[in-house]
Motif scaffolding. Structure first.
Motif, PDB file in Angstrom:
ATOM      1  N   ILE A 112       0.814  -1.207  -0.100  1.00  0.00           N
ATOM      2  CA  ILE A 112      -0.029   0.050  -0.107  1.00  0.00           C
ATOM      3  C   ILE A 112       0.780   1.205   0.002  1.00  0.00           C
ATOM      4  N   ASN A 113       1.849   1.019   0.655  1.00  0.00           N
ATOM      5  CA  ASN A 113       2.800   2.135   0.963  1.00  0.00           C
ATOM      6  C   ASN A 113       3.514   2.758  -0.416  1.00  0.00           C
ATOM      7  N   LEU A 114       3.787   1.234  -1.096  1.00  0.00           N
ATOM      8  CA  LEU A 114       4.453   1.440  -2.495  1.00  0.00           C
ATOM      9  C   LEU A 114       3.377   2.053  -3.402  1.00  0.00           C
ATOM     10  N   LEU A 115       2.146   1.717  -3.316  1.00  0.00           N
ATOM     11  CA  LEU A 115       1.269   2.203  -4.334  1.00  0.00           C
ATOM     12  C   LEU A 115       0.936   3.691  -4.048  1.00  0.00           C
ATOM     13  N   GLU A 116       1.002   4.175  -2.764  1.00  0.00           N
ATOM     14  CA  GLU A 116       0.849   5.410  -2.383  1.00  0.00           C
ATOM     15  C   GLU A 116       1.840   6.314  -2.724  1.00  0.00           C
ATOM     16  N   GLN A 117       2.973   5.874  -2.801  1.00  0.00           N
ATOM     17  CA  GLN A 117       4.304   6.469  -3.250  1.00  0.00           C
ATOM     18  C   GLN A 117       4.466   6.595  -4.773  1.00  0.00           C
ATOM     19  N   ASN A 118       3.782   5.661  -5.372  1.00  0.00           N
ATOM     20  CA  ASN A 118       3.817   5.682  -7.061  1.00  0.00           C
ATOM     21  C   ASN A 118       2.784   6.686  -7.302  1.00  0.00           C
ATOM     22  N   ALA A 119       1.847   6.702  -6.456  1.00  0.00           N
ATOM     23  CA  ALA A 119       0.698   7.574  -7.097  1.00  0.00           C
ATOM     24  C   ALA A 119       1.287   9.236  -7.002  1.00  0.00           C
ATOM     25  N   ARG A 120       2.314   9.550  -6.124  1.00  0.00           N
ATOM     26  CA  ARG A 120       2.885  10.708  -5.953  1.00  0.00           C
ATOM     27  C   ARG A 120       4.081  11.047  -6.694  1.00  0.00           C
TER      28      ARG A 120
END
Length: 349
Positions: free
Chosen positions: A182-190
């Motif tokens: 989830i953290n990776l997905l949130e970071q990729n979204a940014r």
């Protein structure tokens, strides 16, 4: 008449008393003292040859009233007893010593009587003890069954706990993996965003103009189509007086990296004494430093703050962010450290 082989019919005194008479039929000798039992003793110890003792006389039929028996005894002849009297009888005065056999018989009778009493009492108490033992055995059997049930339930619960612990470990591992994803997905979204901190706020501010002004200051040719979206973030704590951060979504990661690189070049080594601040953007009043960085996910932002605090405590010189990942370096001649999680910070020396 002093023969030592006489058989006595009255008592066991034997030849100690020389005054006796011998029966002509049974040949048993009788002491005068035993025959007369305290009555007038005869003046002579001689007796006719056909004298019969009281026992033989009773067993012999009477022939006539005129008999030749020189010695007459009372009808009720009291013989000196050869056996000891009963325990309940009054003591008889005897003129002869008690023998060892008599003492043994007395002691045996006393012991037998006491043994009978003891057996009766002991048997009664033994019955009560047996009843108590039966009840105790029943209670022990019941307790044993309960203990067996408890042991069985304990084993079942132990196996269940082991299974639950295994499932818990697996769930924790899954949670860690899911959190990281989830953290990776949130970071990729940014990945195309930058965050500008400490820019003073105004009521009617033009955030796109602020961003373009900032790009001109750092020497970056930023076009309008490179800016996708600009907004300020909400404060988690309304009491903090620090201005809200500006989040800028750029067209691609290459523009983002160019923006960050331009800010870094502007701050050093050209303007070490006058790094990027509010006066460069035309704001009046006291100067306030302006920071430009990658837009981090909440988890990475928290980790970045912890890394900066650890760097101060453990004298690490550099902390930076690259591609959403956090790095540290203690000095210029040491290698960098990738801060993956808080465990890395806790193990730093």
């Amino acid at each position: 008449m002093t023969s030592v082989n006489l058989e006595w019919g009255c008592c066991s005194a034997g030849n100690d008393d020389v005054n006796y008479t011998q029966c002509s039929k049974c040949k048993k000798a009788y002491h005068h003292l035993c025959l007369f039992a305290g009555k007038n003793k005869p003046t002579s110890t001689k007796a006719p040859k056909d004298w019969l003792c009281p026992r033989c006389r009773e067993s012999t039929p009477k022939v006539s009233k005129n008999d030749n028996t020189p010695i007459r005894t009372a009808q009720n002849v009291t013989l000196r007893p050869t056996k000891r009297p009963a325990l309940s009888s009054p003591p008889n005065k005897q003129d002869y010593p008690v023998t060892r056999e008599e003492i043994r018989e007395i002691m045996e009778e006393i012991l037998l009587k006491h043994m009978d009493d003891f057996k009766k009492q002991f048997c009664g108490e033994l019955l009560s003890v047996k009843e108590e033992m039966r009840s105790i055995n029943k209670a022990m059997d019941h307790m044993s069954d309960q203990v067996e049930d408890m042991v069985k339930k304990y084993k079942e619960n132990h196996e269940l706990i082991k299974t639950l612990q295994k499932h818990e470990s697996e769930m924790q591992s899954n949670i860690i993996n899911l959190t990281a994803r989830i953290n990776l997905l949130e970071q990729n979204a940014r990945c195309k965003n930058i965050e500008i901190q400490c820019v003073p706020e105004k009521k009617s501010e033009n955030l796109i103009g602020v961003v373009k002004k900032l790009s001109e200051v750092v020497g970056l040719d930023l076009k309008d189509d490179n800016i996708v979206h600009v907004t300020r973030t909400a404060k988690l704590n309304s009491e903090i007086k620090r201005p809200r951060s500006i989040i800028v979504e750029l067209s691609n990661t290459r523009v983002r990296d160019s923006f960050l690189s331009a800010v870094t070049k502007f701050n050093r080594p050209k303007n070490l004494s006058d790094k990027l601040n509010s006066s460069h953007l035309g704001f009046m009043g006291p100067k306030s430093a302006i920071y430009v960085m990658e837009h981090l996910s909440p988890a990475n932002k928290s980790l970045h703050a912890a890394a900066r605090q650890t760097a101060k405590e453990k004298s690490y010189k550099y902390v930076w962010v690259r591609g959403g990942r956090i790095f540290m370096r203690k000095s210029d001649d040491t290698g960098y450290i990738f801060v993956r999680d808080n465990n890395v910070l806790n193990n730093l020396k």
